[in-house]
Design a protein around this motif. Structure first.
Motif, PDB file in Angstrom:
ATOM      1  N   CYS A  16      -3.548   0.593   6.405  1.00  0.00           N
ATOM      2  CA  CYS A  16      -4.480  -0.522   6.222  1.00  0.00           C
ATOM      3  C   CYS A  16      -5.911  -0.080   6.535  1.00  0.00           C
ATOM      4  CB  CYS A  16      -4.073  -1.690   7.118  1.00  0.00           C
ATOM      5  SG  CYS A  16      -5.070  -3.183   6.876  1.00  0.00           S
ATOM      6  N   THR A  53       0.819  -1.201   0.000  1.00  0.00           N
ATOM      7  CA  THR A  53       0.000   0.000   0.000  1.00  0.00           C
ATOM      8  C   THR A  53       0.859   1.260   0.000  1.00  0.00           C
ATOM      9  OG1 THR A  53      -1.814   1.118   1.169  1.00  0.00           O
ATOM     10  CG2 THR A  53      -0.111   0.115   2.535  1.00  0.00           C
ATOM     11  N   GLY A  85      -3.682   4.523   1.237  1.00  0.00           N
ATOM     12  CA  GLY A  85      -4.451   3.289   1.292  1.00  0.00           C
ATOM     13  C   GLY A  85      -4.682   2.648  -0.060  1.00  0.00           C
ATOM     14  N   SER A  86      -4.045   3.144  -1.110  1.00  0.00           N
ATOM     15  CA  SER A  86      -4.147   2.525  -2.438  1.00  0.00           C
ATOM     16  C   SER A  86      -3.161   1.360  -2.510  1.00  0.00           C
ATOM     17  CB  SER A  86      -3.819   3.542  -3.532  1.00  0.00           C
ATOM     18  OG  SER A  86      -4.704   4.636  -3.484  1.00  0.00           O
ATOM     19  N   VAL A  87      -3.621   0.228  -3.021  1.00  0.00           N
ATOM     20  CA  VAL A  87      -2.772  -0.966  -3.049  1.00  0.00           C
ATOM     21  C   VAL A  87      -2.431  -1.360  -4.480  1.00  0.00           C
ATOM     22  CG1 VAL A  87      -3.673  -1.863  -0.874  1.00  0.00           C
ATOM     23  CG2 VAL A  87      -4.767  -2.544  -3.028  1.00  0.00           C
ATOM     24  N   PRO A 143      -2.539  -4.907   2.197  1.00  0.00           N
ATOM     25  CA  PRO A 143      -2.505  -3.456   2.447  1.00  0.00           C
ATOM     26  C   PRO A 143      -1.612  -3.053   3.623  1.00  0.00           C
ATOM     27  CG  PRO A 143      -4.540  -4.372   3.294  1.00  0.00           C
ATOM     28  CD  PRO A 143      -3.818  -5.513   2.631  1.00  0.00           C
ATOM     29  N   THR A 171     -12.642   0.866   0.870  1.00  0.00           N
ATOM     30  CA  THR A 171     -13.326  -0.228   0.180  1.00  0.00           C
ATOM     31  C   THR A 171     -14.652  -0.573   0.859  1.00  0.00           C
ATOM     32  OG1 THR A 171     -11.845  -1.739   1.397  1.00  0.00           O
ATOM     33  CG2 THR A 171     -11.292  -1.270  -0.893  1.00  0.00           C
ATOM     34  N   HIS A 227      -7.284   1.983   3.705  1.00  0.00           N
ATOM     35  CA  HIS A 227      -7.668   1.146   2.567  1.00  0.00           C
ATOM     36  C   HIS A 227      -8.994   0.435   2.833  1.00  0.00           C
ATOM     37  CE1 HIS A 227      -7.463  -1.737  -0.714  1.00  0.00           C
ATOM     38  NE2 HIS A 227      -7.630  -2.714   0.164  1.00  0.00           N
TER      39      HIS A 227
END
Length: 573
Positions: free
Chosen positions: A285, A223, A227-229, A256, A292, A288
């Motif tokens: 984490c 990540t 928070g973008s993985v 993440p 989502t 992220h």
């Protein structure tokens, strides 16, 4: 809101004129000032040379100046909800500037490299688009967006995560240009007409790759602080039956946390957690999973990595992090794929699927009838990952999709209550092959080769031919990940506007880069010569053989020790 297709690009000394048959206005781009505006159609531009094209993708700035990017060729993939879906087959980059005489020789060489990078990205299979359907959103998101969204342009309402030419279209986001700007997605789309029990329906799969933390297998892991993985993919399975529309969505993405696995010439460099404060891992984490959760609802985190060795440390850290952040909408489900399925016992995957059965039934799927009535919504999502989010991940996702599809087809009375998808051999074969194709294309886009373990997805069992093919793909991955992925990563960063063009393309590798491979090549040649030339081995020839064998070993060991100096690394940082 329809986007123009079958357009013409007229080029004068000062301007570009973009027009379409159905348009009353021209999109004008000043080649000198780069100003963009609309004008009413007239016939003056018809005297200028023109190019026929099928989609305006935006523009990009390189060292020499700005280039228009247009789609010139397309292939029809099929129809989703009555809307035509196209695959990009050809493109063209058209320079604003008239010549490159203002550049030095080095600048011209660098500009040619950057141009080849943009072309490399656009040549990566496959990009898709539609002039009338928003491919960046799932059916459930489109249905729940409300009337305001329908009034927006395709670009304005698109999910930015999945629009791969978002950076290219930055200068063209004025609402007045809405009929010209064509968003494209990257991933995999398969549209198939199926007949079961006399019922004809379209079975569709759409995989959308995220632009956030886009990159190659080893240079994009884990990540970032937003928070973008890495390798985040949203996969939607759609059934379109005489106007009844059903959809089931899954996601995949890198673990993440902050972790790396940089190439260093070893076959499989061990993944490593970045040594930072534990709270930094927790925050990233959490960001992220909160993001989502807002998009998909509750999540079941299916983690398929090994629970021993270097992967085991990542698994333990992921589990502890999920436990520490305590999100009520998230449940963690670890499954040691390799340990459970060793000795080709892939039937043991039923253990995992049975564990997830109750929650899958609770989550359900999106189903809207032809009269507009909403039968059900998907309440939650399975987020599946292994280390690469490719091979193991795709196998498990296909099994979950199979179960959901059976339930959906029974609900639509396509399957009888006592039937399953596997009772219809031709469709079962199609299902398995499309999911294997999905694995292959997502893998090519991320790792450079087709996926592993697709023989199981295609046939339901592991085969010796599949193992051989996996071996070839693994060796190809090794080569590409070590010796070509730096260029590929630079190309992706350039395409998404993240590259620093001030960074030098040529890097001083140091004396080891030339010396040790040269010595190794000579040592191998001499060792082979000493081994095959003498008709009889003497003490002298054996000493030569021993010496050159020792040189091969010592030089090879040294190269591996300094392996990070020999790999192809990104340069446009």
């Amino acid at each position: 809101m329809e986007i123009h297709d079958d357009m013409k690009l007229y080029t004068s000394a000062e301007k570009f004129y973009i027009g379409a048959k159905s348009a009353k206005e021209l999109l004008i781009i000043d080649r000198i000032s780069e100003a963009v505006y609309l004008e009413k159609k007239d016939n003056q531009q018809a005297n200028h040379p023109h190019i026929d094209f099928c989609g305006f993708l935006g523009s990009i700035t390189l060292i020499a100046g700005r280039y228009l990017v247009i789609a010139t060729h397309r292939d029809l993939v099929g129809f989703v909800a009555g809307h035509a879906i196209w695959r990009l087959r050809g493109f063209k980059l058209v320079p604003y500037f008239k010549s490159t005489i203002h550049l030095s020789n080095l600048q011209q060489s660098d500009n040619a490299t950057y141009l080849s990078m943009v072309e490399h990205v656009l040549n990566t299979p496959y990009f898709y688009f539609s002039y009338t359907y928003d491919l960046s959103h799932t059916m459930q998101r489109l249905n729940g967006a409300g009337p305001m969204m329908a009034q927006q342009s395709m670009l304005a309402r698109a999910d930015q995560r999945f629009v791969w030419n978002w950076h290219l279209l930055k200068g063209f986001q004025n609402p007045d240009f809405k009929n010209f700007t064509l968003p494209i997605i990257h991933g995999f789309i398969s549209i198939n007409q199926v007949v079961i029990n006399g019922n004809t329906f379209n079975w569709i799969m759409i995989s959308r790759r995220s632009t956030q933390r886009a990159g190659t297998r080893y240079f994009r892991r884990g990540t970032d602080r937003n928070g973008s993985v890495a390798n985040f993919v949203e996969t939607e399975q759609i059934v379109d039956f005489q106007g009844d529309q059903g959809s089931f969505v899954q996601i995949r993405g890198s673990i993440p946390l902050f972790w790396t696995q940089l190439p260093d010439l070893r076959y499989k460099p061990p993944p490593k957690l970045v040594e930072i404060d534990r709270e930094d891992h927790n925050r990233a984490c959490l960001r992220h999973l909160e993001t989502t959760s807002q998009l998909y609802g509750r999540q079941i985190l299916v983690n398929l990595v090994d629970q021993k060795g270097a992967e085991g440390k990542l698994e333990q850290a992921f589990g502890e992090t999920v436990n520490n952040i305590r999100l009520s909408s998230v449940r963690y489900e670890p499954f040691d794929f390799h340990a459970e399925c060793r000795h080709m016992r892939w039937d043991r995957l039923s253990i995992l699927i049975d564990r997830l059965q109750f929650e899958q039934e609770e989550m359900g799927y999106f189903l809207m009838m032809r009269d507009g009535s909403l039968v059900s919504m998907q309440d939650g999502v399975f987020r599946t990952n292994c280390i690469d989010c490719l091979d193991r991940t795709n196998v498990v996702q296909s099994l979950l999709a199979h179960r959901s599809l059976t339930a959906m087809l029974k609900k639509l009375n396509i399957l009888k209550p006592n039937e399953n998808v596997e009772n219809h051999g031709s469709f079962e074969s199609l299902f398995k092959n499309v999911w294997a194709d999905n694995a292959d294309f997502i893998s090519v886009q991320y790792s450079g080769t087709g996926a592993l373990k697709t023989d199981y997805t295609r046939t339901g069992k592991r085969t010796k031919a599949g193992l051989l093919r996996d071996g070839v793909n693994s060796l190809t991955r090794y080569y590409k990940n070590n010796f070509t992925d730096g260029y590929r990563q630079d190309a992706l960063d350039l395409f998404h506007g993240l590259a620093d063009l001030r960074s030098p393309l040529t890097v001083d590798r140091g004396w080891r880069y030339i010396t040790f491979p040269s010595v190794l090549l000579v040592a191998v040649a001499m060792f082979v010569t000493c081994a095959i030339i003498p008709p009889e081995y003497s003490t002298e020839s054996l000493l030569f053989l021993l010496f050159w064998g020792s040189m091969v070993f010592a030089t090879g060991h040294t190269i591996l020790r300094y392996g990070h100096e020999f790999v192809d690394k990104p340069r446009l940082l």
